[in-house]
Design an enzyme around this catalytic site. Structure first.
Site, mmCIF file in Angstrom:
data_model
loop_
_atom_site.group_PDB
_atom_site.id
_atom_site.type_symbol
_atom_site.label_atom_id
_atom_site.label_comp_id
_atom_site.label_asym_id
_atom_site.label_seq_id
_atom_site.Cartn_x
_atom_site.Cartn_y
_atom_site.Cartn_z
ATOM 1 N N HIS A 257 0.397 -0.700 0.182
ATOM 2 C CA HIS A 257 -0.285 -0.011 0.303
ATOM 3 C C HIS A 257 0.787 1.713 0.285
ATOM 4 O O HIS A 257 2.548 1.436 0.436
ATOM 5 C CB HIS A 257 -0.777 0.350 1.476
ATOM 6 C CG HIS A 257 -2.190 0.842 1.013
ATOM 7 N ND1 HIS A 257 -1.753 2.709 1.752
ATOM 8 C CD2 HIS A 257 -3.270 0.372 0.773
ATOM 9 C CE1 HIS A 257 -3.387 2.740 0.919
ATOM 10 N NE2 HIS A 257 -4.008 1.914 0.853
ATOM 11 N N GLU A 315 -8.085 -4.482 -0.200
ATOM 12 C CA GLU A 315 -8.506 -4.700 -1.640
ATOM 13 C C GLU A 315 -8.278 -6.413 -1.539
ATOM 14 O O GLU A 315 -9.616 -7.476 -1.651
ATOM 15 C CB GLU A 315 -7.726 -4.844 -3.027
ATOM 16 C CG GLU A 315 -7.683 -3.230 -3.250
ATOM 17 C CD GLU A 315 -8.682 -3.040 -3.322
ATOM 18 O OE1 GLU A 315 -10.152 -3.212 -3.709
ATOM 19 O OE2 GLU A 315 -8.323 -1.750 -4.275
HETATM 20 C C1 LIG Z 1 -0.325 -0.602 -3.620
HETATM 21 C C2 LIG Z 1 0.611 -0.064 -4.518
HETATM 22 C C3 LIG Z 1 0.527 0.291 -5.878
HETATM 23 C C4 LIG Z 1 1.627 0.374 -3.614
HETATM 24 O O1 LIG Z 1 2.939 0.677 -4.118
HETATM 25 P P1 LIG Z 1 4.212 1.420 -3.897
HETATM 26 O O2 LIG Z 1 3.652 2.434 -2.296
HETATM 27 O O3 LIG Z 1 4.637 2.814 -4.882
HETATM 28 O O4 LIG Z 1 5.803 0.791 -3.838
HETATM 29 P P2 LIG Z 1 5.931 0.288 -4.502
HETATM 30 O O5 LIG Z 1 5.564 0.352 -6.208
HETATM 31 O O6 LIG Z 1 7.669 1.412 -4.655
HETATM 32 O O7 LIG Z 1 6.826 -1.177 -4.807
HETATM 33 C C5 LIG Z 1 7.637 -1.320 -3.332
HETATM 34 C C6 LIG Z 1 8.394 -2.363 -3.986
HETATM 35 O O8 LIG Z 1 8.232 -3.538 -3.277
HETATM 36 C C7 LIG Z 1 7.737 -4.141 -4.480
HETATM 37 N N1 LIG Z 1 5.859 -4.195 -4.708
HETATM 38 C C8 LIG Z 1 4.704 -3.547 -3.957
HETATM 39 N N2 LIG Z 1 3.912 -4.461 -4.070
HETATM 40 C C9 LIG Z 1 3.867 -5.572 -4.134
HETATM 41 C C10 LIG Z 1 2.999 -6.791 -4.523
HETATM 42 N N3 LIG Z 1 1.860 -6.420 -3.790
HETATM 43 N N4 LIG Z 1 4.015 -7.837 -5.025
HETATM 44 C C11 LIG Z 1 5.033 -8.220 -5.272
HETATM 45 N N5 LIG Z 1 5.873 -7.138 -5.227
HETATM 46 C C12 LIG Z 1 5.326 -5.267 -4.692
HETATM 47 C C13 LIG Z 1 7.504 -3.025 -5.559
HETATM 48 O O9 LIG Z 1 7.689 -4.113 -7.020
HETATM 49 C C14 LIG Z 1 8.647 -2.169 -5.340
HETATM 50 O O10 LIG Z 1 9.759 -3.277 -5.457
HETATM 51 P P3 LIG Z 1 11.471 -2.752 -6.380
HETATM 52 O O11 LIG Z 1 11.980 -1.952 -5.255
HETATM 53 O O12 LIG Z 1 11.952 -4.251 -6.122
HETATM 54 O O13 LIG Z 1 11.310 -2.393 -7.458
HETATM 55 C C15 LIG Z 1 1.622 -1.897 -5.045
HETATM 56 O O14 LIG Z 1 1.732 -2.330 -3.455
HETATM 57 C C16 LIG Z 1 1.141 -2.559 -5.803
HETATM 58 O O15 LIG Z 1 1.370 -2.598 -7.062
HETATM 59 N N6 LIG Z 1 -0.070 -4.223 -5.098
HETATM 60 C C17 LIG Z 1 -0.741 -4.274 -5.669
HETATM 61 C C18 LIG Z 1 -1.834 -4.096 -6.788
HETATM 62 C C19 LIG Z 1 -2.907 -4.127 -5.278
HETATM 63 O O16 LIG Z 1 -3.190 -4.784 -4.490
HETATM 64 N N7 LIG Z 1 -3.719 -3.175 -5.533
HETATM 65 C C20 LIG Z 1 -5.091 -1.875 -4.816
HETATM 66 C C21 LIG Z 1 -3.751 -1.149 -3.810
HETATM 67 S S1 LIG Z 1 -5.168 -0.391 -1.946
#
Ligand SMILES: CC(C)(COP(=O)(O)OP(=O)(O)OC[C@H]1O[C@@H](n2cnc3c(N)ncnc32)[C@H](O)[C@@H]1OP(=O)(O)O)[C@@H](O)C(=O)NCCC(=O)NCCS
Length: 379
Positions: A257, A315
């Site tokens: 998140h 979610e």
């Molecule tokens: C929600 C989300 C977009 C938040 O992202 P964020 O805080 O911006 O985190 P980042 O995108 O910067 O990711 C940080 C790291 O964790 C990883 N990561 C984050 N969420 C992940 C997940 N669900 N599965 C695998 N790896 C994940 C990213 O690949 C990244 O790795 P890296 O640094 O090696 O490239 C992200 O966690 C995600 O895509 N989750 C899955 C989709 C989801 O459940 N969405 C509903 C949200 S309520």
């Protein structure tokens, strides 16, 4: 306050753009406060009507107040004929329910209610009717008239299915609706505040917010989280499946998140709601599978993404609760919207009270001093 173009924050991250008494998400501590109540204190106890009243009036309603509020909502549930006609036209084209909700919501100005409070009640009362009416039309079924004896949550399920839900189902939906009712200055809420700050109207603010919520980065992710659980199928297949996904560099849906750097408090509340719902239905196998997938996912994310502390988000269990209530995945985001609309409206009232237009700045990075050329001589 003086700002310079050096203050540029992509995505406005970390920028405080409003003051609110409505909700506070503490991402470091994993806490969500709704109008002063810890989420865990409120979500599983209040009816949705009580939670909305709390947001709109900043106190829990008395018995008389909530009875009157529920009756007002109830009276406004039926849709104007023009809205139903529009939904019939839209159903013929089978557009996704979220688009139909957006179009249907835009017709809610047809009635021109006397006050903003009346308009707020009308929007809240009619969004579930729009979703249920559209859903049935899309499936070749007659829309079902609202039942004035049923609460907001129970009536929504009734209008979708034609069956009066039992108490455990209504409780689970109330808990879900309360859990997602408001969440700080998220994208759709910000959109609503920007629109209302121009002295536009509530319907326009809600329609704009629906457009923002529709995007997969905001409201559109619970479906894939459930798909993953179904694809895994049994707990002993979870590790191989999840490892393969992570080895391919894919993300596990329902984990991680932007705000919560520990466990999303909404996931816990909805996990309890899902457990009760599935137990009551007499078959907890899907819930048990989801819990096994959740634990294995958290363990593997710690290995594949060390130091990130990737935990379950809202979610994952949203999908389980709404599926347990018999809702198709296409209804997940519209159902989210039915609840979040109460938060949008509360934010609109807060924003209106400030009397302040929202107008950030941009940093110009384009060309300068270009010279006009007549079209005949342009390359
Ligand atoms: C929600 C989300 C977009 C938040 O992202 P964020 O805080 O911006 O985190 P980042 O995108 O910067 O990711 C940080 C790291 O964790 C990883 N990561 C984050 N969420 C992940 C997940 N669900 N599965 C695998 N790896 C994940 C990213 O690949 C990244 O790795 P890296 O640094 O090696 O490239 C992200 O966690 C995600 O895509 N989750 C899955 C989709 C989801 O459940 N969405 C509903 C949200 S309520």
């Amino acid at each position: 306050m003086t700002t310079t173009t050096n203050d540029f924050r992509p995505g406005l991250e970390g920028v405080v753009a409003a003051e609110t008494r409505l909700s506070h998400a503490d991402g470091q501590r994993g806490e969500l406060v709704i109008a002063g109540f810890p989420l865990e204190e409120l979500a599983g106890r209040a009816t949705f009507e009580e939670a909305v009243y709390l947001l709109w009036h900043d106190h829990l309603p008395t018995k008389d107040e909530v009875t009157g509020f529920a009756a007002d909502l109830c009276a406004l549930r039926p849709l104007p004929e023009a809205t139903v006609h529009l939904l019939q036209e839209v159903a013929a084209k089978s557009v996704p329910p979220m688009d139909a909700l957006l179009m249907g919501a835009a017709t809610l100005n047809l009635d021109s209610p006397a006050t903003a409070e009346q308009q707020a009640l009308t929007i809240l009362a009619r969004l579930p009717t729009i979703v249920a009416t559209y859903w049935r039309l899309c499936h070749g079924q007659e829309p079902i008239a609202a039942d004035p004896e049923l609460s907001h949550a129970a009536n929504y399920l009734y209008m979708l299915t034609g069956e009066t839900p039992h108490a455990a189902q209504t409780r689970a939906l109330d808990t879900y609706l309360n859990t997602v009712i408001d969440h700080g200055l998220n994208a759709s809420t910000f959109t609503a505040r920007v629109i209302i700050a121009t002295e536009s109207d509530l319907v326009s603010a809600v329609v704009g917010a629906l457009g923002a919520l529709k995007g997969p980065l905001h409201g559109g992710a619970p479906g894939p989280a459930l798909d993953m659980v179904f694809e895994i199928g049994s707990a002993d297949r979870a590790e191989a499946y999840l490892r393969a996904k992570l080895d391919r560099g894919e993300r596990l849906m329902g984990f991680g998140h932007r705000v919560y750097k520990v466990r999303d408090p909404r996931a816990d509340v909805l996990s309890v709601a899902a457990e009760k719902l599935f137990q009551e239905a007499g078959d907890s196998s899907l819930y048990d599978l989801a819990k096994a997938v959740e634990q294995k996912s958290i363990d593997l994310l710690a290995v594949y993404k060390p130091g990130r502390n990737l935990q379950t988000n809202v979610e994952f269990f949203t999908a389980l609760v709404l599926h347990g209530l018999g809702l198709d995945t296409d209804l997940f985001t519209p159902t989210f919207a039915i609840s979040r609309a109460a938060g949008w409206i509360a934010h609109c009232f807060e924003q209106k009270a400030t009397g302040r237009l929202i107008r950030p700045s941009s940093r110009y990075i384009g060309e300068m001093d270009r010279e006009w050329q007549p079209v005949e001589i342009r390359d």
